[in-house]
Design a protein around this motif. Structure first.
Motif, mmCIF file in Angstrom:
data_model
loop_
_atom_site.group_PDB
_atom_site.id
_atom_site.type_symbol
_atom_site.label_atom_id
_atom_site.label_comp_id
_atom_site.label_asym_id
_atom_site.label_seq_id
_atom_site.Cartn_x
_atom_site.Cartn_y
_atom_site.Cartn_z
ATOM 1 N N ALA A 85 0.727 -1.211 0.043
ATOM 2 C CA ALA A 85 0.180 -0.175 0.219
ATOM 3 C C ALA A 85 0.820 1.413 0.054
ATOM 4 N N LYS A 86 1.912 1.367 0.808
ATOM 5 C CA LYS A 86 2.798 2.420 0.920
ATOM 6 C C LYS A 86 3.465 2.557 -0.782
ATOM 7 N N VAL A 87 3.775 1.522 -1.542
ATOM 8 C CA VAL A 87 4.215 1.740 -2.936
ATOM 9 C C VAL A 87 3.286 2.322 -3.545
ATOM 10 N N PHE A 128 -2.244 -0.119 -9.521
ATOM 11 C CA PHE A 128 -2.712 -1.150 -8.812
ATOM 12 C C PHE A 128 -1.703 -2.277 -9.162
ATOM 13 N N LEU A 129 -1.732 -3.171 -7.910
ATOM 14 C CA LEU A 129 -0.854 -4.408 -7.836
ATOM 15 C C LEU A 129 -1.473 -5.384 -8.545
ATOM 16 N N PHE A 130 -0.896 -6.144 -9.590
ATOM 17 C CA PHE A 130 -1.473 -7.387 -10.249
ATOM 18 C C PHE A 130 -0.769 -8.725 -9.752
ATOM 19 N N VAL A 154 3.150 -4.062 -10.743
ATOM 20 C CA VAL A 154 2.204 -2.836 -10.524
ATOM 21 C C VAL A 154 1.902 -2.314 -12.246
ATOM 22 N N ARG A 155 0.687 -2.213 -12.322
ATOM 23 C CA ARG A 155 0.139 -1.571 -13.673
ATOM 24 C C ARG A 155 -0.073 -0.256 -13.303
ATOM 25 N N LEU A 156 0.402 0.567 -14.549
ATOM 26 C CA LEU A 156 0.155 2.001 -14.449
ATOM 27 C C LEU A 156 -0.669 2.345 -15.506
ATOM 28 N N ARG A 157 -1.697 3.250 -15.431
ATOM 29 C CA ARG A 157 -2.154 3.532 -16.487
ATOM 30 C C ARG A 157 -2.117 5.127 -16.659
ATOM 31 N N TYR A 158 -2.013 5.578 -18.120
ATOM 32 C CA TYR A 158 -1.815 6.752 -18.235
ATOM 33 C C TYR A 158 -2.852 7.298 -19.070
ATOM 34 N N ARG A 159 -3.231 8.573 -19.089
ATOM 35 C CA ARG A 159 -4.527 9.140 -19.752
ATOM 36 C C ARG A 159 -4.502 10.698 -19.748
#
Length: 809
Positions: free
Chosen positions: A735-737, A753-755, A772-777
Motif C-alpha cells: 500500500a505504501k508503494v 494497482f498491484l496485479f 504494478v500496472r500503471l495507466r496513463y491518460r
C-alpha cells in the motif's frame, strides 16, 4: 369485578335504565362490561305446580310419589319433603333444569317409581334460606306460570374489567358512584347506626405499628358476645351474586363490606390473641407461618406481619392465620381495617404465590381514609346478624396521615384540550357527580380530589374525567394540524441505511444482538487491563447472568452468532451488525454511546460448484468488504497499518483502517485463543481460527466522508498501460508503494494497482517482487509513446530510490 344490578340499585336510582343500557354507559366511560347475563336464567324451566295427589311408595318410609299439575300437564315426581301435601302449590324443576351448583334435573327411578321432575326448596333454588321443605307458593298462583314471574325475580350480573388505575371501582359503591355521575343522580351511601355499650376499646386492646412505611394506618373495633352461626339469606344472596361462598355470619360481614365499599377487613378471635393486642411489624428471615388455607409459608424480612403480643397472626393485606381465625365458639371479635403499602403487599403476594381478594385491592392502592368508615359499617352489620355488644370507641394508629390533593382547573384549557364548548358550570356539575369538590369562579377553579381517586394527580386527568363522564360521543373527532416542518434525517441514520444496503449487496446477512452481554466478556476477548473496552456499564437489574453488562464492542455478539450457526451445521457465515456500543465515563453518569458497524466472515468464499474450487475466506475477503463499503459511502481510499490492534485480532493477519489520520476501525483474523474461547470451529469440526471480523466507528466515518459525488465526463482519449516490476525488501507494505506512486503528482498518471506478487529464489531471500500496472491518460489529447515513456521513467527513478528497489527483468 362481579356485581348484580339489584345490589347496585340500592346506592343509585336506576329507574328507567335497563341493565343493558347501564352496561353500555359504563363501558363507554372506561369500566368495560365484559359480560352481562340474567342472574335467574336457571329458573327458566322451573314452573309453579299444584300437588294433586300424594301416594306412599312401598318400601320407603319418607319418599312419596306426587302427581302435580303444571298448567294442564301432569307430572309425577318423587319427593321426600315433610311438608308436601295435596292442594299446595310449589316449584317444579322440569327435566333439563340446571340448578345452582351444577346439578342437572333429569328423569330418574326411585324404588321402582319413575320421577319426571323435582319439587324444590327455596334454598335449592337460591330464592331463600329455608331448606327444611319444598317451597310453598301462594294459593292464588296459577299452575304452569314461570317461577321468575311468580316471585317477581329479575336481576342481572355484570362482569366488569377494572383497569389497575381504578381500585376505587373494585366494589359496588365505586361502580354506583360512576353510574351516579353518568346518570346525573345522587349517590346513596350505606348508613351506619352504631349502638355502643360496655367497656371502652382502649381497656380491651391496643395497636402498635413498628413498620409505618409498610402500614401507614391501622384501625380496629371490638364486638363482644357474638353468636357464630349461618348468615341470613339476604347476606348469603349478596355474596353469592358476587361469586363468594358463605362461611359464617361474622366472616360473611367482612366479605360483604369488602364487596360493598372496597375495604378489605379481617376478623380475629380476640380471646386467641395473646396479650389481646396487635403489633404490626416485619417478619424475621426464615420465619414460618401457617395461613388460613392450612399451608405453611416461609417468610422474609420484606413481608409485613400482623402479630399479637407474642406471635404472628396474619400476613398483612394477604391472608389471616390459622391460629386466630373465627371459630364456632368465638364470642369476642377484633375487627381489623387497615391501609397497607401497595408495593409491600404486592411483593409478599408475588413471593408466596398467594393472591386473594384483599391483596388484589391492596396492591392497587386503596383509600386510607376509608378504614374507619368500613370498620363502623362492618361492626354495625355484625351486631345486626350475630348479636353482641359493640365496645365504645375505636383504635386508630395513623402515624403518617395521607395528604389531600388539590388541583387547579381551567375550563378554557379543558375545552381547548378536548375540542369542546362545555360551560364551567357543566364541568363543575360533571366533576361533582363523582364526588370531586369544585370551588372558585371563572377560570380559577380548584378541585379537591378525594382520597379514593389515587389516579387523579394532574390537571389533564380532570380533563379526561370531563370527557369520560360527558360522553366521548360529545368530543368532536378532529385531525391535529401538522405544523412541524420536515427535518432532514440525522447523518447517522442515513449512514446506517446506506451501509445496510451496501453490505447486503455484498452478500452479508444482518444480525441483531442484545446490547447486554455476559460479565466475563473482557477476559474472554483477552483485553488488557488498560483497554478502553473494559470501561463497562453494569446493569442494575439484569434479566440473567448472561446479560449483566452493556457491550463495549460488537465482537462478542458476532462471535456467538458464528458459534450458534456452526452448532446448527451452517459453516459458511457472512454476517454484519449495526448497533451501539457503550463506554462508561468516570466523570458522567451516562455512558458514551458510539454507533458501530461490524461484520464476521467464515467458511467458504463462494458456493460449492463444479467449475471452481471451494476456497476458504481469507483476510482479503474481509478487506474487500470494508473497501467496498467505504467506497459506497463515498469515503476516501483508506490506508492500512498494524498499529493499536485490539487484542482479539491476530496481529499477523489484521490491520487498522485509517483515513487522513482518523482511525476508522479494524479488520482481520480473530486470534486463535479467542476463537477457541468462543467455541469457533473449522469446517472439519476441530477448533480453528478461520473467523475474520471488521469493526468501523460510524462517527469517524462521518468525520471523513466526502461531499456529494461529482460527475466526471467519460474520457474521450485512449489510455496507455505500462507495467512496473519492483524487487524490494519483503517488509515494505504494498500500500505504501502504491500510495507513493500516486502521490508523485505526475500529470498523466490515472491509475496504479498491484496485479502480481512473487517471492522465491529468483528475487533472493528477504525480497519480493511487486508487479504494478500503471495507466496513463490525458483528457485533452492522445498521448504519444515519448510522452508516456518520459513520465514512466521519472516514476521508476523516484520509486526505486525511495524504497531502495531494483527493476526485475
Amino acid at each position: 369485578m362481579r356485581l348484580n344490578y339489584n345490589w347496585l340499585s340500592e346506592y343509585v336510582d336506576l329507574d328507567g335504565v335497563s341493565a343493558a343500557q347501564l352496561a353500555d354507559r359504563l363501558t363507554m366511560a372506561g369500566l368495560e362490561v365484559e359480560d352481562l347475563h340474567d342472574r335467574y336464567a336457571y329458573l327458566d324451566r322451573v314452573v309453579a305446580a299444584r300437588v294433586n295427589e300424594v301416594r306412599a311408595i312401598p318400601g320407603s318410609e319418607h319418599l312419596k310419589l306426587c302427581l302435580v299439575d303444571a298448567g294442564g300437564q301432569t307430572y309425577q315426581t318423587v319427593c321426600g319433603a315433610p311438608n308436601v301435601a295435596p292442594g299446595m302449590i310449589s316449584a317444579l324443576a322440569l327435566a333439563g333444569t340446571e340448578l345452582p351448583g351444577g346439578r342437572v334435573v333429569g328423569e330418574a327411578e326411585f324404588k321402582g317409581v319413575r320421577s319426571t321432575g323435582m319439587l324444590c326448596s327455596e334454598f335449592e333454588l337460591l330464592v331463600g334460606g329455608d331448606a327444611s321443605g319444598i317451597l310453598a307458593l301462594p294459593a292464588a298462583t296459577k299452575p304452569g306460570q314461570g317461577l321468575k314471574q311468580t316471585l317477581g325475580l329479575s336481576d342481572w350480573l355484570f362482569e366488569i374489567g377494572i383497569t389497575p388505575n381504578r381500585p376505587d371501582c373494585l366494589c359496588v359503591l365505586g361502580v354506583a358512584r360512576e353510574a351516579a355521575g353518568l346518570l346525573g343522580r345522587p349517590l346513596r351511601r350505606p348508613r351506619v347506626e352504631l349502638i355502643e355499650s360496655g367497656e371502652r376499646i382502649e381497656d380491651l386492646s391496643s395497636i402498635t405499628i413498628l413498620a409505618p412505611d409498610h402500614c401507614p394506618r391501622y384501625v380496629a373495633r371490638i364486638i363482644r358476645q357474638v353468636k357464630i352461626g349461618p348468615s341470613p339469606f339476604w347476606l348469603v344472596d349478596r355474596l353469592t351474586a358476587a361469586g363468594l361462598r358463605s362461611i359464617n355470619n361474622v366472616v360473611d360481614v367482612t366479605n360483604f363490606v369488602l364487596m360493598e365499599i372496597g375495604q378489605p377487613l379481617h376478623a380475629f378471635d380476640l380471646d386467641r390473641l395473646l396479650e389481646r393486642r396487635i403489633v404490626v411489624k416485619t417478619a424475621g428471615e426464615g420465619d414460618r407461618f401457617v395461613t388460613l388455607d392450612g399451608t405453611e409459608r416461609i417468610l422474609t424480612p420484606a413481608m409485613l406481619m400482623i402479630c399479637d403480643g407474642q406471635r404472628p397472626v396474619a400476613l398483612a393485606g394477604v391472608m389471616g392465620g390459622l391460629n386466630s381465625e373465627i371459630a364456632p365458639d368465638t364470642t369476642d371479635v377484633l375487627l381489623e381495617s387497615a391501609y397497607f403499602n401497595p408495593i409491600s403487599t404486592r411483593r409478599t403476594s408475588k413471593t408466596l404465590g398467594l393472591s386473594t381478594e384483599a391483596s388484589y385491592r391492596f396492591e392497587r392502592g386503596l383509600d386510607p381514609n376509608l378504614c374507619l368508615y368500613a370498620a363502623d359499617r362492618a361492626i354495625a352489620l355484625m351486631r345486626e346478624v350475630a348479636g353482641g355488644v359493640v365496645a365504645p370507641g375505636f383504635l386508630d394508629a395513623y402515624p403518617r396521615p395521607a395528604r389531600p390533593v388539590t388541583l387547579s382547573f381551567s375550563p378554557a384549557k379543558c375545552n381547548a384540550f378536548l375540542g369542546t364548548d362545555f360551560t364551567a358550570a357543566e364541568m363543575s356539575r360533571i366533576l361533582g357527580g363523582i364526588e370531586l369538590k369544585v370551588t372558585g369562579q371563572g377560570e380559577n377553579l380548584v378541585v379537591d380530589v378525594p382520597s379514593f381517586r389515587v389516579d387523579l394527580y394532574r390537571e389533564v386527568d380532570l380533563f379526561e374525567e370531563v370527557a369520560r363522564l360527558a360522553g366521548f360521543d360529545r368530543v368532536p373527532a378532529t385531525l391535529p394540524p401538522a405544523r412541524a416542518p420536515l427535518e432532514p434525517l440525522e447523518p447517522s441514520r442515513l449512514l446506517r441505511a446506506e451501509a445496510r444496503k451496501i453490505l447486503e449487496g455484498l452478500g452479508l446477512n444482518e444480525a441483531i444482538n442484545y446490547s447486554f452481554i455476559a460479565e466475563g466478556f473482557p477476559d474472554k476477548l483477552g483485553l488488557p487491563a488498560d483497554d478502553p473496552r473494559r470501561r463497562t456499564v453494569r446493569i442494575l437489574n439484569p434479566l440473567s447472568e448472561e446479560q449483566a453488562l452493556m457491550r463495549t464492542t460488537l465482537a462478542p455478539g458476532l462471535l456467538d452468532n458464528l458459534r450458534r450457526n456452526q452448532s446448527f451445521g451452517v459453516w459458511d457465515v457472512d454476517l454484519y451488525e449495526i448497533g451501539l456500543i457503550f463506554l462508561a465515563r468516570a466523570d458522567q453518569e451516562l455512558p458514551e454511546e458510539r454507533l458501530t458497524i461490524g461484520g464476521i466472515m467464515s467458511g467458504r468464499r463462494g458456493d460449492l460448484s463444479w467449475h471452481q474450487k471451494a476456497e476458504p475466506v481469507d483476510l482479503y475477503d474481509v478487506k474487500g468488504v470494508v473497501e467496498d463499503l467505504l467506497a459506497g459511502l463515498n469515503l476516501p481510499d483508506p490506508g492500512f497499518d498494524r498499529l493499536d490492534l485490539p487484542a482479539y485480532y491476530d496481529a499477523s493477519s489484521a490491520a487498522r483502517v485509517v483515513v487522513d489520520g482518523h482511525t476508522l476501525g479494524w479488520l482481520g483474523r480473530v486470534a486463535g485463543p479467542i476463537s477457541k474461547a468462543f467455541g469457533i470451529k473449522a469446517a472439519g469440526g476441530e477448533t480453528g481460527d478461520e473467523a475474520y471480523m471488521f469493526e468501523l466507528d460510524a462517527a469517524e466515518l462521518l468525520a471523513v466522508r466526502l461531499g456529494v459525488p461529482q460527475f466526471t465526463p467519460l474520457p474521450r482519449f485512449p489510455l496507455v498501460e505500462r507495467d512496473l516490476a519492483l524487487v524490494l525488501d519483503k517488509t515494505v507494505e504494498t500500500a505504501k508503494v502504491i500510495k507513493f506512486v500516486l502521490g508523485l503528482g505526475e500529470e498523466y498518471l490515472a491509475e496504479a494497482f498491484l496485479f502480481d506478487v512473487y517471492e522465491g529464489r529468483q528475487v533472493g531471500a528477504g525480497k519480493k517482487s511487486l508487479a504494478v500496472r500503471l495507466r496513463y491518460r490525458s483528457l485533452e489529447k492522445t498521448l504519444t509513446d515519448e510522452e508516456v515513456n518520459a513520465v514512466h521513467g521519472r516514476i521508476i527513478e523516484r520509486t526505486t530510490a525511495e524504497f531502495s528497489a531494483s527493476l526485475r527483468t
